[in-house]
Motif scaffolding. Structure first.
Motif, PDB file in Angstrom:
ATOM      1  N   GLY A  54      83.528 -45.467  58.923  1.00 27.49           N
ATOM      2  CA  GLY A  54      84.310 -46.445  59.666  1.00 27.49           C
ATOM      3  C   GLY A  54      85.459 -45.800  60.430  1.00 27.49           C
ATOM      4  N   ASN A  55      86.279 -46.648  61.012  1.00 31.88           N
ATOM      5  CA  ASN A  55      87.481 -46.213  61.735  1.00 31.88           C
ATOM      6  C   ASN A  55      88.726 -46.511  60.923  1.00 31.88           C
ATOM      7  OD1 ASN A  55      86.645 -45.051  64.144  1.00 31.88           O
ATOM      8  ND2 ASN A  55      86.300 -47.033  65.096  1.00 31.88           N
ATOM      9  N   ASP A  56      88.636 -46.411  59.637  1.00 28.25           N
ATOM     10  CA  ASP A  56      89.795 -46.694  58.797  1.00 28.25           C
ATOM     11  C   ASP A  56      90.558 -45.410  58.491  1.00 28.25           C
ATOM     12  OD1 ASP A  56      88.131 -45.441  56.975  1.00 28.25           O
ATOM     13  OD2 ASP A  56      87.709 -47.243  55.829  1.00 28.25           O
ATOM     14  N   LEU A  57      91.591 -45.507  57.694  1.00 30.06           N
ATOM     15  CA  LEU A  57      92.462 -44.375  57.402  1.00 30.06           C
ATOM     16  C   LEU A  57      91.739 -43.234  56.678  1.00 30.06           C
ATOM     17  CD1 LEU A  57      95.357 -43.284  57.434  1.00 30.06           C
ATOM     18  CD2 LEU A  57      95.738 -44.460  55.281  1.00 30.06           C
ATOM     19  N   LEU A  58      90.797 -43.554  55.804  1.00 25.93           N
ATOM     20  CA  LEU A  58      90.106 -42.517  55.037  1.00 25.93           C
ATOM     21  C   LEU A  58      89.008 -41.797  55.809  1.00 25.93           C
ATOM     22  CD1 LEU A  58      89.734 -44.146  51.508  1.00 25.93           C
ATOM     23  CD2 LEU A  58      91.283 -42.329  52.216  1.00 25.93           C
ATOM     24  N   PRO A  60      88.601 -40.091  58.711  1.00 27.20           N
ATOM     25  CA  PRO A  60      88.707 -38.699  59.166  1.00 27.20           C
ATOM     26  C   PRO A  60      88.823 -37.704  58.004  1.00 27.20           C
ATOM     27  CG  PRO A  60      90.686 -39.943  59.774  1.00 27.20           C
ATOM     28  CD  PRO A  60      89.691 -40.909  59.207  1.00 27.20           C
ATOM     29  N   LEU A  61      89.426 -38.128  56.903  1.00 27.30           N
ATOM     30  CA  LEU A  61      89.514 -37.236  55.742  1.00 27.30           C
ATOM     31  C   LEU A  61      88.121 -36.976  55.161  1.00 27.30           C
ATOM     32  CD1 LEU A  61      92.636 -38.829  53.997  1.00 27.30           C
ATOM     33  CD2 LEU A  61      92.559 -36.808  55.469  1.00 27.30           C
ATOM     34  N   ILE A  62      87.309 -38.014  55.088  1.00 28.11           N
ATOM     35  CA  ILE A  62      85.943 -37.860  54.578  1.00 28.11           C
ATOM     36  C   ILE A  62      85.114 -37.023  55.545  1.00 28.11           C
ATOM     37  CG2 ILE A  62      83.855 -39.086  53.892  1.00 28.11           C
ATOM     38  CD1 ILE A  62      85.728 -41.455  53.122  1.00 28.11           C
ATOM     39  N   ASP A  63      85.273 -37.273  56.852  1.00 26.59           N
ATOM     40  CA  ASP A  63      84.564 -36.462  57.854  1.00 26.59           C
ATOM     41  C   ASP A  63      84.869 -34.980  57.669  1.00 26.59           C
ATOM     42  OD1 ASP A  63      83.499 -38.723  59.137  1.00 26.59           O
ATOM     43  OD2 ASP A  63      85.074 -38.784  60.661  1.00 26.59           O
ATOM     44  N   ILE A  64      86.142 -34.658  57.525  1.00 28.48           N
ATOM     45  CA  ILE A  64      86.567 -33.263  57.375  1.00 28.48           C
ATOM     46  C   ILE A  64      86.021 -32.673  56.078  1.00 28.48           C
ATOM     47  CG2 ILE A  64      88.580 -31.763  56.999  1.00 28.48           C
ATOM     48  CD1 ILE A  64      90.084 -33.778  58.924  1.00 28.48           C
ATOM     49  N   GLN A  72      79.804 -24.960  53.022  1.00 31.81           N
ATOM     50  CA  GLN A  72      80.185 -24.333  51.752  1.00 31.81           C
ATOM     51  C   GLN A  72      81.645 -23.905  51.734  1.00 31.81           C
ATOM     52  OE1 GLN A  72      77.930 -24.436  49.129  1.00 31.81           O
ATOM     53  NE2 GLN A  72      76.846 -25.646  50.644  1.00 31.81           N
ATOM     54  N   GLN A  73      82.502 -24.700  52.362  1.00 32.20           N
ATOM     55  CA  GLN A  73      83.944 -24.483  52.320  1.00 32.20           C
ATOM     56  C   GLN A  73      84.585 -25.740  51.750  1.00 32.20           C
ATOM     57  OE1 GLN A  73      85.794 -22.985  55.897  1.00 32.20           O
ATOM     58  NE2 GLN A  73      83.866 -22.100  56.592  1.00 32.20           N
ATOM     59  N   TRP A  74      85.685 -25.570  51.074  1.00 32.50           N
ATOM     60  CA  TRP A  74      86.329 -26.698  50.402  1.00 32.50           C
ATOM     61  C   TRP A  74      87.723 -26.902  50.947  1.00 32.50           C
ATOM     62  CZ3 TRP A  74      82.321 -28.904  48.627  1.00 32.50           C
ATOM     63  CH2 TRP A  74      81.243 -28.118  48.220  1.00 32.50           C
ATOM     64  N   VAL A  75      88.191 -28.113  50.885  1.00 32.14           N
ATOM     65  CA  VAL A  75      89.442 -28.504  51.518  1.00 32.14           C
ATOM     66  C   VAL A  75      90.218 -29.418  50.573  1.00 32.14           C
ATOM     67  CG1 VAL A  75      88.351 -30.485  52.670  1.00 32.14           C
ATOM     68  CG2 VAL A  75      90.378 -29.472  53.658  1.00 32.14           C
ATOM     69  N   THR A  76      91.547 -29.363  50.675  1.00 33.39           N
ATOM     70  CA  THR A  76      92.396 -30.294  49.910  1.00 33.39           C
ATOM     71  C   THR A  76      93.348 -30.991  50.879  1.00 33.39           C
ATOM     72  OG1 THR A  76      94.062 -28.604  49.452  1.00 33.39           O
ATOM     73  CG2 THR A  76      92.329 -28.908  47.793  1.00 33.39           C
ATOM     74  N   PHE A  77      93.732 -32.205  50.493  1.00 30.99           N
ATOM     75  CA  PHE A  77      94.622 -33.018  51.309  1.00 30.99           C
ATOM     76  C   PHE A  77      95.856 -33.378  50.503  1.00 30.99           C
ATOM     77  CE2 PHE A  77      90.214 -34.172  52.367  1.00 30.99           C
ATOM     78  CZ  PHE A  77      90.171 -33.768  53.694  1.00 30.99           C
ATOM     79  N   THR A  78      97.018 -33.347  51.147  1.00 26.98           N
ATOM     80  CA  THR A  78      98.263 -33.767  50.520  1.00 26.98           C
ATOM     81  C   THR A  78      98.985 -34.690  51.487  1.00 26.98           C
ATOM     82  OG1 THR A  78      98.413 -31.617  49.427  1.00 26.98           O
ATOM     83  CG2 THR A  78     100.392 -32.983  49.429  1.00 26.98           C
ATOM     84  N   LEU A  79      99.302 -35.886  51.040  1.00 27.13           N
ATOM     85  CA  LEU A  79     100.011 -36.846  51.875  1.00 27.13           C
ATOM     86  C   LEU A  79     101.505 -36.593  51.775  1.00 27.13           C
ATOM     87  CD1 LEU A  79      99.568 -39.288  53.716  1.00 27.13           C
ATOM     88  CD2 LEU A  79      99.823 -40.742  51.714  1.00 27.13           C
ATOM     89  N   LEU A 100      94.717 -37.816  63.397  1.00 26.11           N
ATOM     90  CA  LEU A 100      93.787 -37.000  62.621  1.00 26.11           C
ATOM     91  C   LEU A 100      92.339 -37.352  62.943  1.00 26.11           C
ATOM     92  CD1 LEU A 100      93.416 -34.873  60.429  1.00 26.11           C
ATOM     93  CD2 LEU A 100      93.530 -36.710  58.742  1.00 26.11           C
ATOM     94  N   SER A 101      91.552 -36.324  63.175  1.00 23.28           N
ATOM     95  CA  SER A 101      90.112 -36.466  63.388  1.00 23.28           C
ATOM     96  C   SER A 101      89.464 -35.131  63.041  1.00 23.28           C
ATOM     97  CB  SER A 101      89.808 -36.825  64.842  1.00 23.28           C
ATOM     98  OG  SER A 101      90.127 -35.730  65.682  1.00 23.28           O
ATOM     99  N   LEU A 102      88.148 -35.141  62.904  1.00 20.85           N
ATOM    100  CA  LEU A 102      87.436 -33.888  62.660  1.00 20.85           C
ATOM    101  C   LEU A 102      87.654 -32.925  63.831  1.00 20.85           C
ATOM    102  CD1 LEU A 102      85.503 -32.085  61.072  1.00 20.85           C
ATOM    103  CD2 LEU A 102      83.600 -33.338  62.128  1.00 20.85           C
ATOM    104  N   SER A 103      87.638 -33.445  65.030  1.00 22.50           N
ATOM    105  CA  SER A 103      87.857 -32.608  66.214  1.00 22.50           C
ATOM    106  C   SER A 103      89.242 -31.965  66.205  1.00 22.50           C
ATOM    107  CB  SER A 103      87.681 -33.455  67.481  1.00 22.50           C
ATOM    108  OG  SER A 103      87.955 -32.688  68.621  1.00 22.50           O
TER     109      SER A 103
END
Length: 143
Positions: A54-58, A60-64, A72-79, A100-103
């Protein structure tokens, strides 16, 4: 990602996929597990992935998260207030939530994931767009 999102998306955009026998639709839920991603990488080697959230707040985080996991790379998010700090092998960068977007992530980190995202242009979810396109009164209320 919910399965209804995939069905709605494909109903709206079936012309993008002239050979439906060559398409696999996989619903992972909102927080895919590393084991699910590993399975996709093994099962669908050398395939093109499109992320349909969707176009909700989460979203772009899920896309990334998924785009990097497919590599095979891992990512962390901190608000941090109205910013999100994203950390991966290439370091940490901060992004405003509304930009924020994947691009934007790929440009900031100098990465290419070869993963494409699809978003509804008029609604938060493709289901709402589908309902609107079929004029079902009272069911498409997320403008």
């Amino acid at each position: 990602m919910k399965s209804w999102t995939l069905v709605a998306y494909l109903s709206l955009h079936s012309s993008f996929y002239p050979d439906l026998n060559a398409v696999s639709l996989i619903a992972l839920g909102n927080v895919p597990l590393p084991k699910q991603i590993r399975y996709l990488c093994a099962r669908y080697k050398n395939r093109r992935f499109e992320l349909i959230f969707g176009n909700d707040l989460l979203a772009p985080l899920i896309d990334i998260k998924i785009a990097l996991a497919l590599k095979q790379q891992w990512v962390t998010f901190t608000l941090v207030k109205d910013q999100v700090a994203i950390s991966c092998n290439q370091g940490t960068r901060q992004f405003s939530l509304d930009r924020l977007s994947l691009s934007a992530f790929q440009k900031a980190f100098g990465l290419r994931t070869s993963v494409r995202t699809r978003k509804s242009k008029r609604h938060t979810y493709f289901l709402n767009e589908l309902l609107e396109s079929h004029s079902i009164d009272g069911l498409s209320g997320d403008r």
